[in-house]
Design a protein around this motif. Structure first.
Motif, PDB file in Angstrom:
ATOM      1  N   ARG A  28      76.800  48.874  -6.068  1.00 41.14           N
ATOM      2  CA  ARG A  28      75.678  48.165  -6.704  1.00 41.14           C
ATOM      3  C   ARG A  28      75.431  46.799  -6.081  1.00 41.14           C
ATOM      4  N   VAL A  29      76.476  46.184  -5.584  1.00 41.82           N
ATOM      5  CA  VAL A  29      76.318  44.822  -5.047  1.00 41.82           C
ATOM      6  C   VAL A  29      76.841  44.655  -3.628  1.00 41.82           C
ATOM      7  N   ALA A  30      77.521  45.634  -3.078  1.00 38.97           N
ATOM      8  CA  ALA A  30      78.118  45.492  -1.746  1.00 38.97           C
ATOM      9  C   ALA A  30      77.056  45.143  -0.708  1.00 38.97           C
TER      10      ALA A  30
ATOM     11  N   ARG B 230      72.841  40.045  -1.976  1.00 40.18           N
ATOM     12  CA  ARG B 230      72.814  38.668  -2.481  1.00 40.18           C
ATOM     13  C   ARG B 230      72.750  38.736  -4.002  1.00 40.18           C
ATOM     14  N   VAL B 231      73.726  38.132  -4.650  1.00 45.14           N
ATOM     15  CA  VAL B 231      73.891  38.306  -6.090  1.00 45.14           C
ATOM     16  C   VAL B 231      73.858  36.956  -6.799  1.00 45.14           C
ATOM     17  N   LEU B 232      73.172  36.926  -7.940  1.00 48.49           N
ATOM     18  CA  LEU B 232      73.194  35.757  -8.829  1.00 48.49           C
ATOM     19  C   LEU B 232      73.840  36.160 -10.145  1.00 48.49           C
ATOM     20  N   ASP B 233      74.842  35.401 -10.571  1.00 49.18           N
ATOM     21  CA  ASP B 233      75.392  35.522 -11.922  1.00 49.18           C
ATOM     22  C   ASP B 233      74.767  34.398 -12.729  1.00 49.18           C
ATOM     23  N   PHE B 234      73.786  34.746 -13.565  1.00 47.33           N
ATOM     24  CA  PHE B 234      73.029  33.741 -14.311  1.00 47.33           C
ATOM     25  C   PHE B 234      73.699  33.456 -15.645  1.00 47.33           C
ATOM     26  N   ALA B 235      73.758  32.161 -16.025  1.00 49.04           N
ATOM     27  CA  ALA B 235      74.491  31.745 -17.227  1.00 49.04           C
ATOM     28  C   ALA B 235      75.907  32.310 -17.147  1.00 49.04           C
ATOM     29  N   ALA B 236      76.588  31.944 -16.074  1.00 46.16           N
ATOM     30  CA  ALA B 236      77.802  32.635 -15.641  1.00 46.16           C
ATOM     31  C   ALA B 236      79.020  32.402 -16.519  1.00 46.16           C
ATOM     32  N   GLY B 237      79.054  31.314 -17.291  1.00 50.21           N
ATOM     33  CA  GLY B 237      80.234  31.050 -18.104  1.00 50.21           C
ATOM     34  C   GLY B 237      81.452  30.842 -17.233  1.00 50.21           C
ATOM     35  N   CYS B 238      82.497  31.605 -17.479  1.00 58.00           N
ATOM     36  CA  CYS B 238      83.724  31.486 -16.681  1.00 58.00           C
ATOM     37  C   CYS B 238      83.581  32.105 -15.298  1.00 58.00           C
TER      38      CYS B 238
ATOM     39  N   ALA C 200      81.851  39.345  -6.009  1.00 61.82           N
ATOM     40  CA  ALA C 200      82.464  38.972  -4.729  1.00 61.82           C
ATOM     41  C   ALA C 200      83.572  39.942  -4.354  1.00 61.82           C
ATOM     42  N   MET C 201      84.386  40.336  -5.315  1.00 55.52           N
ATOM     43  CA  MET C 201      85.455  41.300  -5.057  1.00 55.52           C
ATOM     44  C   MET C 201      84.889  42.663  -4.660  1.00 55.52           C
ATOM     45  N   ALA C 202      83.694  42.983  -5.151  1.00 65.73           N
ATOM     46  CA  ALA C 202      83.057  44.265  -4.847  1.00 65.73           C
ATOM     47  C   ALA C 202      82.338  44.262  -3.504  1.00 65.73           C
ATOM     48  N   GLY C 203      82.348  43.122  -2.811  1.00 59.68           N
ATOM     49  CA  GLY C 203      81.806  43.087  -1.458  1.00 59.68           C
ATOM     50  C   GLY C 203      80.413  42.519  -1.314  1.00 59.68           C
ATOM     51  N   ALA C 204      79.927  41.785  -2.302  1.00 61.97           N
ATOM     52  CA  ALA C 204      78.610  41.155  -2.174  1.00 61.97           C
ATOM     53  C   ALA C 204      78.601  40.200  -0.990  1.00 61.97           C
ATOM     54  N   ALA C 205      77.468  40.126  -0.298  1.00 60.96           N
ATOM     55  CA  ALA C 205      77.363  39.253   0.875  1.00 60.96           C
ATOM     56  C   ALA C 205      77.381  37.789   0.474  1.00 60.96           C
TER      57      ALA C 205
ATOM     58  N   TRP D 184      67.502  36.663  -4.378  1.00 60.79           N
ATOM     59  CA  TRP D 184      68.626  37.550  -4.627  1.00 60.79           C
ATOM     60  C   TRP D 184      68.182  39.008  -4.677  1.00 60.79           C
ATOM     61  N   ASP D 185      69.135  39.885  -4.441  1.00 61.65           N
ATOM     62  CA  ASP D 185      68.896  41.325  -4.577  1.00 61.65           C
ATOM     63  C   ASP D 185      69.272  41.816  -5.963  1.00 61.65           C
ATOM     64  N   VAL D 186      70.311  41.209  -6.537  1.00 62.35           N
ATOM     65  CA  VAL D 186      70.813  41.614  -7.855  1.00 62.35           C
ATOM     66  C   VAL D 186      71.037  40.366  -8.689  1.00 62.35           C
ATOM     67  N   ILE D 187      70.559  40.390  -9.923  1.00 63.03           N
ATOM     68  CA  ILE D 187      70.787  39.293 -10.867  1.00 63.03           C
ATOM     69  C   ILE D 187      71.566  39.837 -12.043  1.00 63.03           C
ATOM     70  N   LEU D 188      72.666  39.173 -12.381  1.00 64.84           N
ATOM     71  CA  LEU D 188      73.520  39.555 -13.500  1.00 64.84           C
ATOM     72  C   LEU D 188      73.304  38.561 -14.634  1.00 64.84           C
ATOM     73  N   ALA D 189      73.056  39.073 -15.825  1.00 61.22           N
ATOM     74  CA  ALA D 189      72.852  38.196 -16.984  1.00 61.22           C
ATOM     75  C   ALA D 189      73.608  38.785 -18.167  1.00 61.22           C
TER      76      ALA D 189
END
Length: 213
Positions: free
Chosen positions: A71-73, A76-84, A92-97, A137-142
């Motif tokens: 899904r993210v390898a 470009r990924v954004l973790d929005f309102a990321a908290g911790c 990043a562990m899954a291989g996002a650029a 970004w290609d993927v945004i996580l919220a």
């Protein structure tokens, strides 16, 4: 005391129940971290310590990415309102650029940086409110973002706009009151153990949705 020093002094390294692969600087109890942050709040005008806990939405998102890294390898990924930053670290562990974690709280950004380093990955931490920023970004996580009406009203049009550009916007929600009722495509569900200090139950059912434009 720097933000990183504050986070380190008031947390312990532990692992969230649903995502044991990721080590995190988290608070062991809510009251001490809340009291400690009150002093910092007065001096720096920042948010309560939401970053000190691995909330159900973030855990479910991280689990999804570690189980399905494609899904993210390479993306470009954004973790929005990321908290911790648990979802950002998982990406990043899954291989996002490239992974960015967005937060308006400097303590949260410090927490993300520390947690990324703890797990041997790199996460960029732009400062300030990025709502309204053109999509890069290609993927945004919220995860767990629809808990207040003003917050939802502020972010949802922008997130839908990002989806309209072709980005995949993944919204993880554990049943918060202001989740939109339309324009959501369910993808997966996870039961996430919680604590009565933070929630009104010991298990939250989190649904991961694709947000439609």
């Amino acid at each position: 005391m720097t933000p990183e020093e504050f986070v380190t002094a008031h947390t312990t390294v532990t692992r969230a129940a649903l995502v044991p692969e990721i080590a995190l600087h988290l608070a062991s109890e809510i009251t001490p971290i809340w009291q400690a942050t009150e002093t910092w709040l007065k001096e720096h005008n920042i948010e309560p310590p939401f970053w000190a806990f691995a909330w159900p939405g973030g855990q479910a998102t991280a689990r999804l990415l570690l189980d399905d890294p494609a899904r993210v390898a390479g993306k470009r990924v954004l973790d929005f309102a990321a908290g911790c930053g648990i979802a950002a670290v998982a990406a990043a562990m899954a291989g996002a650029a490239v992974v960015e974690a967005a937060e308006i709280d400097p303590l949260a950004l410090a927490s993300v940086r520390l947690n990324a380093a703890l797990n041997g990955v790199h996460v960029e931490t732009p400062e300030g409110d990025i709502v309204g920023t053109p999509c890069r970004w290609d993927v945004i996580l919220a995860g767990d973002v629809c808990y207040e009406a003003p917050m939802t009203a502020h972010i949802l049009p922008w997130l839908r706009g990002l989806a309209a550009t072709g980005a995949e916007v993944l919204l993880a929600d554990p049943g918060r009151a202001y989740l939109p009722r339309q324009g959501l495509e369910p993808l997966a569900r996870h039961a996430v153990p919680t604590t009565l200090e933070l929630e009104d139950r010991t298990l939250r059912e989190v649904t991961l949705f694709r947000l439609l434009p």
